[in-house]
Write a protein that holds these residues in place. Structure first.
Motif, PDB file in Angstrom:
ATOM      1  N   GLU A  91     -15.628  18.626  71.179  1.00 37.27           N
ATOM      2  CA  GLU A  91     -15.272  19.829  71.935  1.00 37.27           C
ATOM      3  C   GLU A  91     -14.452  20.740  71.037  1.00 37.27           C
ATOM      4  OE1 GLU A  91     -11.456  18.882  74.530  1.00 37.27           O
ATOM      5  OE2 GLU A  91     -13.096  17.488  75.035  1.00 37.27           O
ATOM      6  N   SER A  92     -14.696  22.024  71.134  1.00 35.38           N
ATOM      7  CA  SER A  92     -13.978  22.982  70.286  1.00 35.38           C
ATOM      8  C   SER A  92     -13.760  24.300  71.015  1.00 35.38           C
ATOM      9  CB  SER A  92     -14.749  23.229  68.987  1.00 35.38           C
ATOM     10  OG  SER A  92     -15.968  23.902  69.241  1.00 35.38           O
ATOM     11  N   ARG A  93     -12.690  24.961  70.637  1.00 30.23           N
ATOM     12  CA  ARG A  93     -12.364  26.282  71.170  1.00 30.23           C
ATOM     13  C   ARG A  93     -11.862  27.164  70.034  1.00 30.23           C
ATOM     14  NH1 ARG A  93     -10.806  22.598  74.747  1.00 30.23           N
ATOM     15  NH2 ARG A  93      -8.783  22.368  73.722  1.00 30.23           N
ATOM     16  N   THR A  94     -12.291  28.409  70.035  1.00 29.58           N
ATOM     17  CA  THR A  94     -11.833  29.378  69.049  1.00 29.58           C
ATOM     18  C   THR A  94     -11.222  30.567  69.768  1.00 29.58           C
ATOM     19  OG1 THR A  94     -13.560  28.746  67.470  1.00 29.58           O
ATOM     20  CG2 THR A  94     -12.487  30.877  67.127  1.00 29.58           C
ATOM     21  N   TYR A  95      -9.985  30.898  69.396  1.00 32.05           N
ATOM     22  CA  TYR A  95      -9.270  32.026  69.987  1.00 32.05           C
ATOM     23  C   TYR A  95      -9.056  33.104  68.927  1.00 32.05           C
ATOM     24  CZ  TYR A  95      -8.026  28.760  73.764  1.00 32.05           C
ATOM     25  OH  TYR A  95      -8.057  27.853  74.798  1.00 32.05           O
ATOM     26  N   ASN A  96      -9.271  34.348  69.300  1.00 32.44           N
ATOM     27  CA  ASN A  96      -8.925  35.484  68.462  1.00 32.44           C
ATOM     28  C   ASN A  96      -7.894  36.320  69.208  1.00 32.44           C
ATOM     29  OD1 ASN A  96     -10.437  35.191  66.059  1.00 32.44           O
ATOM     30  ND2 ASN A  96     -12.312  35.740  67.181  1.00 32.44           N
ATOM     31  N   GLU A  97      -6.729  36.474  68.595  1.00 30.03           N
ATOM     32  CA  GLU A  97      -5.620  37.200  69.231  1.00 30.03           C
ATOM     33  C   GLU A  97      -5.356  36.650  70.636  1.00 30.03           C
ATOM     34  OE1 GLU A  97      -3.871  39.076  67.479  1.00 30.03           O
ATOM     35  OE2 GLU A  97      -5.218  39.357  65.767  1.00 30.03           O
ATOM     36  N   ASP A  98      -5.306  35.311  70.743  1.00 32.60           N
ATOM     37  CA  ASP A  98      -5.017  34.605  72.000  1.00 32.60           C
ATOM     38  C   ASP A  98      -6.111  34.758  73.062  1.00 32.60           C
ATOM     39  OD1 ASP A  98      -2.544  33.635  71.071  1.00 32.60           O
ATOM     40  OD2 ASP A  98      -1.549  35.513  71.629  1.00 32.60           O
ATOM     41  N   ARG A  99      -7.250  35.315  72.681  1.00 32.62           N
ATOM     42  CA  ARG A  99      -8.363  35.454  73.619  1.00 32.62           C
ATOM     43  C   ARG A  99      -9.452  34.440  73.265  1.00 32.62           C
ATOM     44  NH1 ARG A  99     -10.187  39.597  71.861  1.00 32.62           N
ATOM     45  NH2 ARG A  99     -12.261  38.960  71.139  1.00 32.62           N
ATOM     46  N   LEU A 100      -9.860  33.639  74.256  1.00 34.14           N
ATOM     47  CA  LEU A 100     -10.889  32.646  74.010  1.00 34.14           C
ATOM     48  C   LEU A 100     -12.198  33.343  73.656  1.00 34.14           C
ATOM     49  CD1 LEU A 100     -11.800  29.679  74.018  1.00 34.14           C
ATOM     50  CD2 LEU A 100     -12.328  29.943  76.453  1.00 34.14           C
ATOM     51  N   GLU A 101     -12.691  33.066  72.468  1.00 31.46           N
ATOM     52  CA  GLU A 101     -13.908  33.706  71.991  1.00 31.46           C
ATOM     53  C   GLU A 101     -15.117  32.780  72.057  1.00 31.46           C
ATOM     54  OE1 GLU A 101     -14.769  34.626  67.619  1.00 31.46           O
ATOM     55  OE2 GLU A 101     -14.225  36.594  68.432  1.00 31.46           O
ATOM     56  N   LYS A 102     -14.886  31.476  71.866  1.00 31.82           N
ATOM     57  CA  LYS A 102     -16.013  30.554  71.838  1.00 31.82           C
ATOM     58  C   LYS A 102     -15.557  29.163  72.249  1.00 31.82           C
ATOM     59  CE  LYS A 102     -19.762  29.066  68.762  1.00 31.82           C
ATOM     60  NZ  LYS A 102     -20.344  29.221  67.400  1.00 31.82           N
ATOM     61  N   GLU A 103     -16.382  28.468  73.011  1.00 36.76           N
ATOM     62  CA  GLU A 103     -16.102  27.095  73.408  1.00 36.76           C
ATOM     63  C   GLU A 103     -17.408  26.312  73.398  1.00 36.76           C
ATOM     64  OE1 GLU A 103     -13.864  24.525  76.941  1.00 36.76           O
ATOM     65  OE2 GLU A 103     -14.217  26.676  77.185  1.00 36.76           O
ATOM     66  N   VAL A 104     -17.381  25.146  72.738  1.00 33.84           N
ATOM     67  CA  VAL A 104     -18.563  24.295  72.645  1.00 33.84           C
ATOM     68  C   VAL A 104     -18.153  22.863  72.952  1.00 33.84           C
ATOM     69  CG1 VAL A 104     -20.413  23.424  71.162  1.00 33.84           C
ATOM     70  CG2 VAL A 104     -19.622  25.778  70.895  1.00 33.84           C
ATOM     71  N   ASN A 105     -18.854  22.208  73.888  1.00 36.22           N
ATOM     72  CA  ASN A 105     -18.595  20.812  74.242  1.00 36.22           C
ATOM     73  C   ASN A 105     -19.918  20.056  74.284  1.00 36.22           C
ATOM     74  OD1 ASN A 105     -15.787  21.300  74.772  1.00 36.22           O
ATOM     75  ND2 ASN A 105     -16.387  22.194  76.733  1.00 36.22           N
ATOM     76  N   GLY A 106     -19.860  18.771  73.960  1.00 35.53           N
ATOM     77  CA  GLY A 106     -21.060  17.968  74.042  1.00 35.53           C
ATOM     78  C   GLY A 106     -20.865  16.587  73.456  1.00 35.53           C
ATOM     79  N   PHE A 107     -21.963  15.859  73.330  1.00 35.53           N
ATOM     80  CA  PHE A 107     -21.909  14.531  72.724  1.00 35.53           C
ATOM     81  C   PHE A 107     -23.249  14.230  72.063  1.00 35.53           C
ATOM     82  CE2 PHE A 107     -23.402  13.915  77.053  1.00 35.53           C
ATOM     83  CZ  PHE A 107     -24.438  13.008  76.922  1.00 35.53           C
ATOM     84  N   ALA A 108     -23.200  13.311  71.105  1.00 40.60           N
ATOM     85  CA  ALA A 108     -24.411  12.898  70.397  1.00 40.60           C
ATOM     86  C   ALA A 108     -24.487  11.381  70.414  1.00 40.60           C
ATOM     87  CB  ALA A 108     -24.385  13.412  68.962  1.00 40.60           C
ATOM     88  N   GLU A 109     -25.709  10.858  70.465  1.00 41.77           N
ATOM     89  CA  GLU A 109     -25.906   9.415  70.460  1.00 41.77           C
ATOM     90  C   GLU A 109     -27.006   9.055  69.471  1.00 41.77           C
ATOM     91  OE1 GLU A 109     -26.579   8.754  74.691  1.00 41.77           O
ATOM     92  OE2 GLU A 109     -24.601   7.822  74.819  1.00 41.77           O
ATOM     93  N   ARG A 110     -26.743   8.023  68.695  1.00 48.27           N
ATOM     94  CA  ARG A 110     -27.726   7.578  67.722  1.00 48.27           C
ATOM     95  C   ARG A 110     -28.793   6.723  68.409  1.00 48.27           C
ATOM     96  NH1 ARG A 110     -24.483   6.492  64.079  1.00 48.27           N
ATOM     97  NH2 ARG A 110     -24.965   8.209  62.685  1.00 48.27           N
ATOM     98  N   ASN A 111     -30.063   6.955  68.058  1.00 46.43           N
ATOM     99  CA  ASN A 111     -31.170   6.166  68.594  1.00 46.43           C
ATOM    100  C   ASN A 111     -32.123   5.842  67.446  1.00 46.43           C
ATOM    101  OD1 ASN A 111     -33.042   8.382  68.250  1.00 46.43           O
ATOM    102  ND2 ASN A 111     -32.148   9.300  70.098  1.00 46.43           N
ATOM    103  N   PRO A 112     -33.173   5.056  67.677  1.00 46.93           N
ATOM    104  CA  PRO A 112     -34.072   4.678  66.580  1.00 46.93           C
ATOM    105  C   PRO A 112     -34.725   5.866  65.871  1.00 46.93           C
ATOM    106  CG  PRO A 112     -34.392   3.223  68.450  1.00 46.93           C
ATOM    107  CD  PRO A 112     -33.482   4.316  68.920  1.00 46.93           C
TER     108      PRO A 112
END
Length: 276
Positions: free
Chosen positions: A107-128
């Protein structure tokens, strides 16, 4: 030890203490729970970059173990001066990597001048077949990617080849950076061990490690599939100790270069994996 939200891509595990005693509870993987603070400053910038000055602070927190999984919390705050205009950016991320299940959460968040500009959340799983990625924010999305190393796995790979006296290593990594939907190709060069410089800026911060040798490491990051015919997206150089400590950072983004100096480290509670 990462791109870990761009700037942290190759930042490997960092350790500092006044001494190295069993009380610091190294994990079975040799990585030590810690919180490291770096001061960053602009080393150079081309005219094309438009940057007249840049400085910041980075906080990197590593906890967990090989049996419970590894968590990294990261924060990077910079102030950029470009043509007289100043801009403050705050990047925050948290990841969890479970080597037993092959699951990686991000999960990540990027703020510019205290304003939320971008947010990305997720998960990855290894498979064959490779890695299946589920992105939950900003919108749901599923992506299937080729097999890749997760960040702490990659750190351990670099430590392993360094300990064997090998000097080159290439690998594909997935760290959930940017939009969380792609892998990066990496090329790592490991030099021969060197002693700590007598005039090092972080001599006090690294404590007992000042008497130890470290490997000079450089990791270049490329868009996947373009390593053979393109310049890297960015390049990280640092000194790496056998226990996973890194210091003396250089982050080269082509048009500008940042230097990172370790200024404060705190040892955090660790745990020992128990065999059944």
């Amino acid at each position: 030890m990462i791109s870990r939200r761009g700037f942290s891509a190759a930042i490997l595990s960092v350790l500092a203490a006044s001494s190295l005693t069993p009380a610091f509870a190294q994990t079975p993987a040799g990585l030590v729970p810690h919180r490291a603070v770096y001061n960053l400053e602009l080393a150079e910038a081309s005219e094309r970059s438009g940057i007249s000055n840049m400085f910041g602070r980075m906080v990197y927190e590593f906890t967990g173990s090989a049996c419970a999984g590894w968590r990294v919390n990261f924060r990077f705050v910079t102030q950029l001066d470009s043509g007289g205009e100043k801009k403050t950016t705050d990047q925050q991320s948290s990841t969890f990597e479970d080597p037993k299940s092959g699951r990686f959460e991000f999960e990540s968040r990027t703020y510019n001048e205290d304003r939320l500009e971008k947010e990305v959340n997720g998960f990855a799983e290894r498979n064959p077949e490779g890695i299946a990625v589920d992105i939950t924010s900003p919108e749901e999305k599923q992506v299937d990617l080729a097999n890749a190393r997760f960040p702490t796995q990659h750190t351990l790979d670099v430590l392993n080849i360094a300990a064997k006296g090998q000097h080159f290593y290439e690998a594909r990594i997935f760290d959930g950076s940017d939009d969380g939907d792609k892998t990066l190709a990496t090329s790592t060069v490991v030099g021969s061990p060197v002693a700590t410089e007598a005039d090092a800026k972080d001599l006090k911060a690294i404590g007992a490690l000042k008497d130890e040798k470290a490997w000079p490491v450089t990791i270049a990051y490329f868009d996947d599939g373009k390593m053979s015919d393109a310049l890297p997206n960015y390049r990280m150089s640092f000194k790496l100790y056998p226990n996973g400590v890194s210091r003396d950072l250089t982050m080269d983004y082509g048009d500008f270069v940042l230097k990172g100096s370790l200024v404060k480290l705190d040892m955090l509670p660790g745990e020992t994996c128990k065999s059944k």
